[in-house]
Scaffold this motif. Structure first.
Motif, PDB file in Angstrom:
ATOM      1  N   MET A   1      53.818  54.416 -58.808  1.00  0.00           N
ATOM      2  CA  MET A   1      55.081  54.263 -58.085  1.00  0.00           C
ATOM      3  C   MET A   1      55.981  54.199 -58.850  1.00  0.00           C
ATOM      4  O   MET A   1      55.882  53.881 -59.964  1.00  0.00           O
ATOM      5  N   PRO A   2      57.587  54.838 -58.972  1.00  0.00           N
ATOM      6  CA  PRO A   2      58.589  55.026 -59.494  1.00  0.00           C
ATOM      7  C   PRO A   2      58.849  53.242 -59.967  1.00  0.00           C
ATOM      8  O   PRO A   2      58.697  52.666 -58.789  1.00  0.00           O
ATOM      9  N   PRO A   3      59.592  53.053 -60.843  1.00  0.00           N
ATOM     10  CA  PRO A   3      59.803  51.841 -61.113  1.00  0.00           C
ATOM     11  C   PRO A   3      61.057  51.619 -60.020  1.00  0.00           C
ATOM     12  O   PRO A   3      62.382  52.595 -59.900  1.00  0.00           O
ATOM     13  N   LEU A   4      61.508  50.710 -59.890  1.00  0.00           N
ATOM     14  CA  LEU A   4      62.056  49.859 -58.985  1.00  0.00           C
ATOM     15  C   LEU A   4      64.207  50.206 -59.293  1.00  0.00           C
ATOM     16  O   LEU A   4      64.170  49.708 -60.857  1.00  0.00           O
ATOM     17  N   LEU A   5      65.018  50.560 -59.036  1.00  0.00           N
ATOM     18  CA  LEU A   5      65.889  50.058 -58.811  1.00  0.00           C
ATOM     19  C   LEU A   5      66.615  48.609 -58.087  1.00  0.00           C
ATOM     20  O   LEU A   5      66.158  48.779 -56.569  1.00  0.00           O
ATOM     21  N   LEU A   6      67.557  47.952 -58.995  1.00  0.00           N
ATOM     22  CA  LEU A   6      67.817  46.551 -57.441  1.00  0.00           C
ATOM     23  C   LEU A   6      69.326  46.460 -58.262  1.00  0.00           C
ATOM     24  O   LEU A   6      70.012  46.038 -58.807  1.00  0.00           O
ATOM     25  N   VAL A   7      69.867  46.093 -56.570  1.00  0.00           N
ATOM     26  CA  VAL A   7      71.457  45.927 -56.367  1.00  0.00           C
ATOM     27  C   VAL A   7      71.684  45.307 -56.169  1.00  0.00           C
ATOM     28  O   VAL A   7      71.351  44.330 -55.296  1.00  0.00           O
ATOM     29  N   ILE A   8      72.230  44.420 -56.615  1.00  0.00           N
ATOM     30  CA  ILE A   8      72.759  43.219 -56.476  1.00  0.00           C
ATOM     31  C   ILE A   8      74.338  42.672 -56.586  1.00  0.00           C
ATOM     32  O   ILE A   8      75.217  43.693 -57.382  1.00  0.00           O
ATOM     33  N   ALA A   9      74.823  43.135 -55.012  1.00  0.00           N
ATOM     34  CA  ALA A   9      75.952  42.944 -54.516  1.00  0.00           C
ATOM     35  C   ALA A   9      76.392  41.175 -53.831  1.00  0.00           C
ATOM     36  O   ALA A   9      75.891  40.631 -53.421  1.00  0.00           O
ATOM     37  N   ALA A  10      77.430  41.099 -54.032  1.00  0.00           N
ATOM     38  CA  ALA A  10      77.584  39.820 -53.632  1.00  0.00           C
ATOM     39  C   ALA A  10      78.267  40.168 -52.069  1.00  0.00           C
ATOM     40  O   ALA A  10      77.903  39.077 -51.568  1.00  0.00           O
ATOM     41  N   HIS A  11      78.694  40.992 -51.453  1.00  0.00           N
ATOM     42  CA  HIS A  11      78.955  41.280 -49.562  1.00  0.00           C
ATOM     43  C   HIS A  11      77.875  42.113 -49.565  1.00  0.00           C
ATOM     44  O   HIS A  11      77.655  43.400 -49.571  1.00  0.00           O
ATOM     45  N   PRO A  12      77.561  42.501 -47.625  1.00  0.00           N
ATOM     46  CA  PRO A  12      77.000  43.372 -46.737  1.00  0.00           C
ATOM     47  C   PRO A  12      77.944  44.679 -47.046  1.00  0.00           C
ATOM     48  O   PRO A  12      79.181  44.107 -46.414  1.00  0.00           O
ATOM     49  N   ASP A  13      77.657  45.849 -47.731  1.00  0.00           N
ATOM     50  CA  ASP A  13      78.641  46.759 -48.102  1.00  0.00           C
ATOM     51  C   ASP A  13      79.322  47.191 -49.301  1.00  0.00           C
ATOM     52  O   ASP A  13      79.301  48.071 -49.855  1.00  0.00           O
ATOM     53  N   ASP A  14      78.899  45.909 -50.438  1.00  0.00           N
ATOM     54  CA  ASP A  14      79.257  46.138 -51.935  1.00  0.00           C
ATOM     55  C   ASP A  14      78.662  47.206 -52.185  1.00  0.00           C
ATOM     56  O   ASP A  14      78.687  48.271 -53.578  1.00  0.00           O
ATOM     57  N   GLU A  15      77.081  47.240 -52.118  1.00  0.00           N
ATOM     58  CA  GLU A  15      76.063  48.195 -52.404  1.00  0.00           C
ATOM     59  C   GLU A  15      76.286  49.882 -52.385  1.00  0.00           C
ATOM     60  O   GLU A  15      76.001  50.531 -53.061  1.00  0.00           O
ATOM     61  N   THR A  16      77.127  49.865 -50.649  1.00  0.00           N
ATOM     62  CA  THR A  16      76.938  50.835 -50.587  1.00  0.00           C
ATOM     63  C   THR A  16      78.798  52.031 -51.755  1.00  0.00           C
ATOM     64  O   THR A  16      78.230  53.031 -51.628  1.00  0.00           O
ATOM     65  N   ILE A  17      79.665  50.988 -51.297  1.00  0.00           N
ATOM     66  CA  ILE A  17      80.619  51.384 -52.220  1.00  0.00           C
ATOM     67  C   ILE A  17      80.363  52.031 -53.228  1.00  0.00           C
ATOM     68  O   ILE A  17      80.678  52.687 -53.781  1.00  0.00           O
ATOM     69  N   GLY A  18      80.136  51.126 -54.002  1.00  0.00           N
ATOM     70  CA  GLY A  18      79.772  51.452 -56.054  1.00  0.00           C
ATOM     71  C   GLY A  18      78.403  52.040 -55.802  1.00  0.00           C
ATOM     72  O   GLY A  18      78.692  52.477 -56.735  1.00  0.00           O
ATOM     73  N   ALA A  19      77.266  51.884 -55.116  1.00  0.00           N
ATOM     74  CA  ALA A  19      75.974  52.251 -55.507  1.00  0.00           C
ATOM     75  C   ALA A  19      75.465  53.324 -54.838  1.00  0.00           C
ATOM     76  O   ALA A  19      74.234  53.125 -54.537  1.00  0.00           O
ATOM     77  N   ALA A  20      75.682  53.700 -53.786  1.00  0.00           N
ATOM     78  CA  ALA A  20      74.663  54.717 -52.579  1.00  0.00           C
ATOM     79  C   ALA A  20      74.491  55.684 -53.055  1.00  0.00           C
ATOM     80  O   ALA A  20      73.120  56.096 -53.184  1.00  0.00           O
ATOM     81  N   SER A  21      75.602  56.343 -54.160  1.00  0.00           N
ATOM     82  CA  SER A  21      74.280  57.718 -54.686  1.00  0.00           C
ATOM     83  C   SER A  21      73.013  57.011 -55.507  1.00  0.00           C
ATOM     84  O   SER A  21      71.883  58.590 -55.738  1.00  0.00           O
ATOM     85  N   LEU A  22      72.683  55.939 -56.094  1.00  0.00           N
ATOM     86  CA  LEU A  22      71.379  56.041 -56.865  1.00  0.00           C
ATOM     87  C   LEU A  22      71.255  55.250 -55.843  1.00  0.00           C
ATOM     88  O   LEU A  22      69.608  55.687 -55.538  1.00  0.00           O
ATOM     89  N   LEU A  23      70.729  54.778 -54.415  1.00  0.00           N
ATOM     90  CA  LEU A  23      70.725  54.195 -53.490  1.00  0.00           C
ATOM     91  C   LEU A  23      69.722  55.397 -53.269  1.00  0.00           C
ATOM     92  O   LEU A  23      68.463  55.234 -52.322  1.00  0.00           O
ATOM     93  N   LEU A  24      70.830  56.321 -52.179  1.00  0.00           N
ATOM     94  CA  LEU A  24      70.160  57.279 -51.937  1.00  0.00           C
ATOM     95  C   LEU A  24      68.556  58.106 -52.775  1.00  0.00           C
ATOM     96  O   LEU A  24      68.185  58.981 -52.372  1.00  0.00           O
ATOM     97  N   ARG A  25      68.366  58.498 -53.929  1.00  0.00           N
ATOM     98  CA  ARG A  25      68.082  58.888 -54.854  1.00  0.00           C
ATOM     99  C   ARG A  25      66.708  58.221 -55.457  1.00  0.00           C
ATOM    100  O   ARG A  25      65.595  59.061 -55.516  1.00  0.00           O
TER     101      ARG A  25
END
Length: 258
Positions: A1-25
């Motif tokens: 299993m590939p290693p995990l990326l963890l995005v810690i965001a203050a609010h729902p939507d901050d993760e998409t604003i800042g790191a969608a490219s990583l979450l998609l990959r």
């Protein structure tokens, strides 16, 4: 299993604003520190009429719909439940929760907010993540690498600047999204329908990341009024005082911010 990326965001939507490219990959999980629902109804866009708890559920539902575009399941989207606008009062508690989560999830990389004065919850989250990492550094497993994503801050002319960092010595990595990823990010942003007006200021073409540089919570991120001060959401002095108390409660001192 590939290693995990963890995005810690203050609010729902901050993760998409800042790191969608990583979450998609990458195989990923997301932590939302707050529930996205302020106590003040005037601060709840597109859903203020039904009460704070209902608004928090709306924000959660939007987050799950957005992150499903990146193949995240509900179990991959973790909410700590802090009231929106109040994360600075919970830095120590959030740091402890984050340290426990990181020990459990064992991500290879954590991505979170830069300390830039855009929103008090963003800066408090940046401080809590640093504190959690300092706690983990004292354990046999150590702490994962830490990177920052962009959000927004106040520019010299008072305008809100999105998608770029304040200047620092840290090297930046610029990720241009391919057409399919751009469309996916647009769908993710659109899933946050209650935040449509706010999210109109953010693009889907490029994201920037950098290794997290050392920070000093006693030093203003930039001269002049911070964005959250101009908006009447709080003061830097109050945030700095909360940071000092959190570091003392955690027994970390200045090591919390390295």
């Amino acid at each position: 299993m590939p290693p995990l990326l963890l995005v810690i965001a203050a609010h729902p939507d901050d993760e998409t604003i800042g790191a969608a490219s990583l979450l998609l990959r990458h195989r990923a999980a997301v932590v939302h520190v707050t529930d996205g629902a302020p106590r003040d109804p005037a601060l709840r866009a597109g859903g203020a009429a039904n009460g704070r708890e209902a608004y928090a559920r709306l924000r959660r539902d939007e987050a799950l719909a957005a992150l499903a575009e990146a193949s995240l399941r509900a179990a991959d989207v973790i909410g700590l439940g802090v009231v929106d606008q109040e994360a600075s009062e919970a830095i120590a508690a959030v740091a402890r929760e984050l340290a426990a989560l990181v020990r459990s999830l064992r991500p290879r990389l954590v991505v979170t907010h830069a300390f830039e004065g855009g929103h008090p919850d963003h800066d408090a989250t940046a401080l809590a993540v640093r504190s959690a990492r300092a706690l983990l550094a004292r354990t046999p497993g150590g702490a994962p690498a830490l990177a920052e994503m962009t959000s927004y801050h106040r520019g010299p002319d008072g305008a809100v600047v999105t998608g770029t960092f304040l200047p620092s010595r840290a090297a930046e990595r610029v990720r241009w999204l391919e057409p399919d990823a751009r469309e996916a990010k647009r769908r993710m942003l659109a899933a946050y329908a209650s935040q449509r007006e706010t999210l109109a200021a953010f693009g889907a073409d490029v994201e920037r990341f950098r290794s997290a540089p050392p920070l000093d919570p006693g030093r203003r991120p930039h001269p002049g009024a911070l964005h959250y001060e101009a908006m009447g959401w709080g003061t830097f002095g109050a945030l700095a005082a909360h940071a000092r108390r959190a570091a003392a409660a955690l027994g970390l001192g200045e090591a919390a911010w390295r």
